[in-house]
Each structure stands twice: as structure tokens, then as C-alpha cells.
Motif scaffolding. Sequence first.
Motif, PDB file in Angstrom:
ATOM      1  N   ASP A 148       0.833  -1.217   0.000  1.00  0.00           N
ATOM      2  CA  ASP A 148       0.000   0.000   0.000  1.00  0.00           C
ATOM      3  C   ASP A 148       0.864   1.261   0.000  1.00  0.00           C
TER       4      ASP A 148
ATOM      5  N   ARG B 211      -5.605   2.219  -4.462  1.00  0.00           N
ATOM      6  CA  ARG B 211      -6.321   0.926  -4.385  1.00  0.00           C
ATOM      7  C   ARG B 211      -6.724   0.456  -5.788  1.00  0.00           C
TER       8      ARG B 211
ATOM      9  N   ALA C 180      -5.675  -2.943  -7.757  1.00  0.00           N
ATOM     10  CA  ALA C 180      -6.675  -3.868  -8.311  1.00  0.00           C
ATOM     11  C   ALA C 180      -6.379  -4.147  -9.785  1.00  0.00           C
TER      12      ALA C 180
ATOM     13  N   ALA D 227      -5.067  -6.651  -5.348  1.00  0.00           N
ATOM     14  CA  ALA D 227      -5.990  -5.935  -4.453  1.00  0.00           C
ATOM     15  C   ALA D 227      -5.932  -6.462  -3.020  1.00  0.00           C
ATOM     16  N   ASP D 228      -5.659  -7.753  -2.864  1.00  0.00           N
ATOM     17  CA  ASP D 228      -5.695  -8.341  -1.513  1.00  0.00           C
ATOM     18  C   ASP D 228      -4.352  -8.268  -0.784  1.00  0.00           C
ATOM     19  N   LEU D 229      -3.328  -7.762  -1.458  1.00  0.00           N
ATOM     20  CA  LEU D 229      -1.992  -7.834  -0.847  1.00  0.00           C
ATOM     21  C   LEU D 229      -1.471  -6.476  -0.367  1.00  0.00           C
TER      22      LEU D 229
ATOM     23  N   ARG E  49       0.549  -6.251   2.874  1.00  0.00           N
ATOM     24  CA  ARG E  49       1.706  -7.155   3.017  1.00  0.00           C
ATOM     25  C   ARG E  49       3.025  -6.385   2.836  1.00  0.00           C
TER      26      ARG E  49
END
Lengths: 247, 293
Positions: free
Chosen positions: A97, A123, A127, A132-134, A137
Motif C-alpha cells: 500500500d 487501491r 486492483a 488488491a488483496d496484498l 503485506r
Amino acid sequence: MTAPDVVLRVDDLTVAYGRHRALEHVSFSVRRGELAAVIGPNGAGKSTMFRALSGIVKYSGNVELCGVHCHHRRDRLVCAYIPQRSDIDLDFPITVDQLVLSGRRRFLRLGQRPGPAHRGAARDALARVGLADLGARPLAQLSGGQAQRAFLARALAQEADLILLDEALSGVDQPGVDGMLDLFSQLCANGATMLVATHDLALARRRFTRCIAINRQVIADGAPAEALDDRALEATFGSGSYRSAVA
Amino acid sequence: MGALSWLTEPYHSAFMRHAAMVAVLVGVLAPTVGVWVVLRRLAYLGDAMSHGTLAGVAGAYLIGASITVGALAAGVTMGLLVAVLERQRRVSEDSAIGVVETLMFASGVILVSRNDSIGVDLTHFLFGQIVTATRHDLAVNGLLTLVALLLVGVAFRDLRMTTFDPAHAAQVGIPVGAIGTVLIVLISITVVVSLSTVGLLMSVAMLITPAAAARLVTHQVPTMTVVAVGIGVASALGGLTLSYHFSTPPGPTIAVVTVGWFALAAGWSAIDNRRSGKPRDETVGRAMAASEG
């Protein structure tokens, strides 16, 4: 005068390190939506050319981005350079992010916190590259292919008109390479413009519609069938050695 | 004597409470700045700047100027000289630092030798003399710490971007050179604030060791900063308490305690890596993978 859809125009670009000329009289232009491979052996000047286009190294000649002559740093805000993996500390303590959000810095003042609109743009960029889900991390925990996608998301968040990827596919496994190239094609179909430095000739023939072969100067430029024919490859890679490069 | 009274007894006297406040300031500031020094691999510059500051301290003594201003000026001068030398393509960063450190430290020693009267007091600055810190020292250090923390707060994101990927940072409009200069000023302020506690020669202990320990157990810069500051404050107070009970010099005791924390973090990190099956050093692991690829 530059055609309206030309994103990059390079005229007579020359880069010298002391007495050694790494690039000489390089000229070409790239239109919006193009996905071009920059081909050449090690030391041909691929990285040097990208670094010159990004304003990291000094050069003579003219570089024009979206119709604007690049005289100052601010003229290059629309260009994103993703260096080779070996040039980046992938163990740096930063999350995906935070990495992608850093692409929004060109729209912020010193010390200004990125607001919801910027976070939303970051974001979206994540995507688009399938990560999108990482976001939460740490960068250090991504695979090589995922890390390259994260850097690409940073370039998208930057809203760069031109994206320069230096050996972006090195060290990525074959399914990862195919996935990355599908992504490149999709992004270019949606208006991105990309130059991808690679020494993988088979890949360049298979997946790119344009190849620029360089060895200190532009040797050939066009569709793979003509830019990567035997004569051009011999001139680019040296007698005989290109056959091992193709293999 | 109970554990609590063992911990609190040193601070019954006013001068020790005073010393504790000065130590906490260093424990907060040095690791906050040290995080950036560690991430940029500038530990040698930090060490060299602490030595080179001697020239500013000695020069200020001789002309009767403020020690703080002299030390700050020496630190900034040193950083700028290193930057100028580095522009020579064949002079590497560590060589430039080595040359400038030699010039500044040797100049400091020569200045000290020119005036016998400053020899005794200078040992306070070389090795720290926290228990003689005055109210004035506390006020100056407090102000400098506040300024430095504000600078880090405002420039935090840009510091992170220029440290991680300076080429991209420049491309999105960050003044990379100016941020580098801000870091040099921050290191200089840290060395000055460390003068009265751990001293010039061991200020690098507070600058590097807590941040290096925090790097081993964290994955984000904000968390790394919080952990480093925690270790810095714990080392400052722990070292001061130990020095009271065992009659050891406070500066070196604080420095040794920071190394104790580093050892703990290294042990924790090794166990964590073994549990998760990661290589002992991620960077080495990645480099090996790249070379094999």
C-alpha cells in the motif's frame, strides 16, 4: 511538430560516461498505447537509455514527453521508471500500500498527507495489477512477479503516460511472465504506453508488436519480423552470438 | 532492597532526575534519526560525524562561542564536504567520509592541543558527563529535539521515498538533494544532543544500535521507529540506573545496554526466521536467488 498521439520523441540522444559513449545519436518515437521491447546485449545501453529518459543521467539531444521538451524534473512527472530488481532493496520495510501510494506524491505538497481520493487511486491501481488483496503485506514478502506488479501499480497510481520497465521479466517464472505480458497488453489497450527492456529474443518475437534493437545506437526498429531478422541481430549482438541469445 | 526501590532509588536526588530527563531526550531523538541512518546504510557517516564534531566543539571553546553552535556547524560542514567529494566519480562514499573525518577529527585534536585549559572539559564531551547536565543543557537539548522531531514528522514520507527509491522520488518531484541535507542536519543535531549524555565518541551507539535492533524485528518504518525509540529510552534509563548502582561511567554503560538490546533482537530474529524457514539474511538470500536466476 509532434503528432498528438506521440507520447515520447527522442532526437539524437547521446550519453557519455567520461570518454566512453554509452549511447550515440539515438532517435525514435513512441505512440500512445504502444508496447515495445527494447532489445540488446548486456552493456548495449538499454538501462542507460531508460535512465536518460528518466532524467537520472545527463545526456545531450532532445527528449520530448507528451509534446513537452524535458528541461526540468517537473517535465518528467508523466514518466515512470521501474529499475532492475537488483537496483532496489526489496527487503526495505515498506508495505505494498505504502509503495503504491508513493506514486501519488506528484499530486501532493511537502508534508501533505494523501487523502481518501489518493488512497482510492492507489487501491484502484493495485486492483488493476491483480494485487488488491496484498496491500497490507510487506514488500519483502512478495514473489518476484508480485513485486514487479506492485511497482507497476505505483506507476499507474502516478498516472504516468510512459512506463519504462528495465528487465522487468527477469527472474519471473514462465506463467508469471505470460501473466505480466497479458497485463502489459491490457494496460496498453487502455491507454498506457510501455517500453520494456529485455534480452529475451524469443519472448520479444512472441509477445511484442514492436522491437527496438540497440547497441549503443538504434540498430533496427519495427515489427519483430524485420527488427529481429538475422542481419539486425548480428549487428546488435555480434556475429554468431545472437544465435545463443535466441536459443 | 526490592526491585522497585532498586529502580527508583537513584532518582531520589534532583541531579539524577535531571540526568534522566536529558537521557530520555537522547533516547527519543537518536533512534528516530538513527532509523534513517540505518536504512540508508550511513552508519559510517554517523560515526564519522560524531568524531568530526570535535573540531566544532574545540573551535567554539577557543573563540568562546556556543559549543552547540560549533558542533552543529561542524556536522553540517562535514556533510557538505562529503557531498562535494562524492561528486568525483572515482571517489566512493566511504572514501569521501574517511577523508573528511580525518580532516575534521585531526583539526579538532590540533585545536585542543593549542590550549591546555580545554583538555579537561573536552573529556566530558568525548565520553559524556550526564550527571553534570545543567538546566540550560536540558532546555537547549529539549528545543533541538523538538525541532528535529518536527523535521522528521514533516519529511517522513519523503525520507522514506528518497531512501527506498531515490530515482522514483526525484521523478515524482521530491527534492532528493534537499532531503539528504535535512538528514545531515538531523544527524548533526543528534550528535549535539548526545554530547552531554553518551558523549561524542559513543553517540553513534544511540544513533545506530537501537535502530539496527528494531530493523531486525519490524517490517514497516513507523513500527521500526517506535521500537527503536522504545529501546533508546529503555537503554538510556537502564544504563543510567546501572551506572548509579555499579559506579560505572554513565555514557559507556548506556552504550553497552543498547548493544544488549541488539543482542536480544538478533536472537529473536534468528528464532523467528528459523520458525518461518526464511534464510538467515533475506538480502543474502535474494542476492543468491537473483544470481542463480
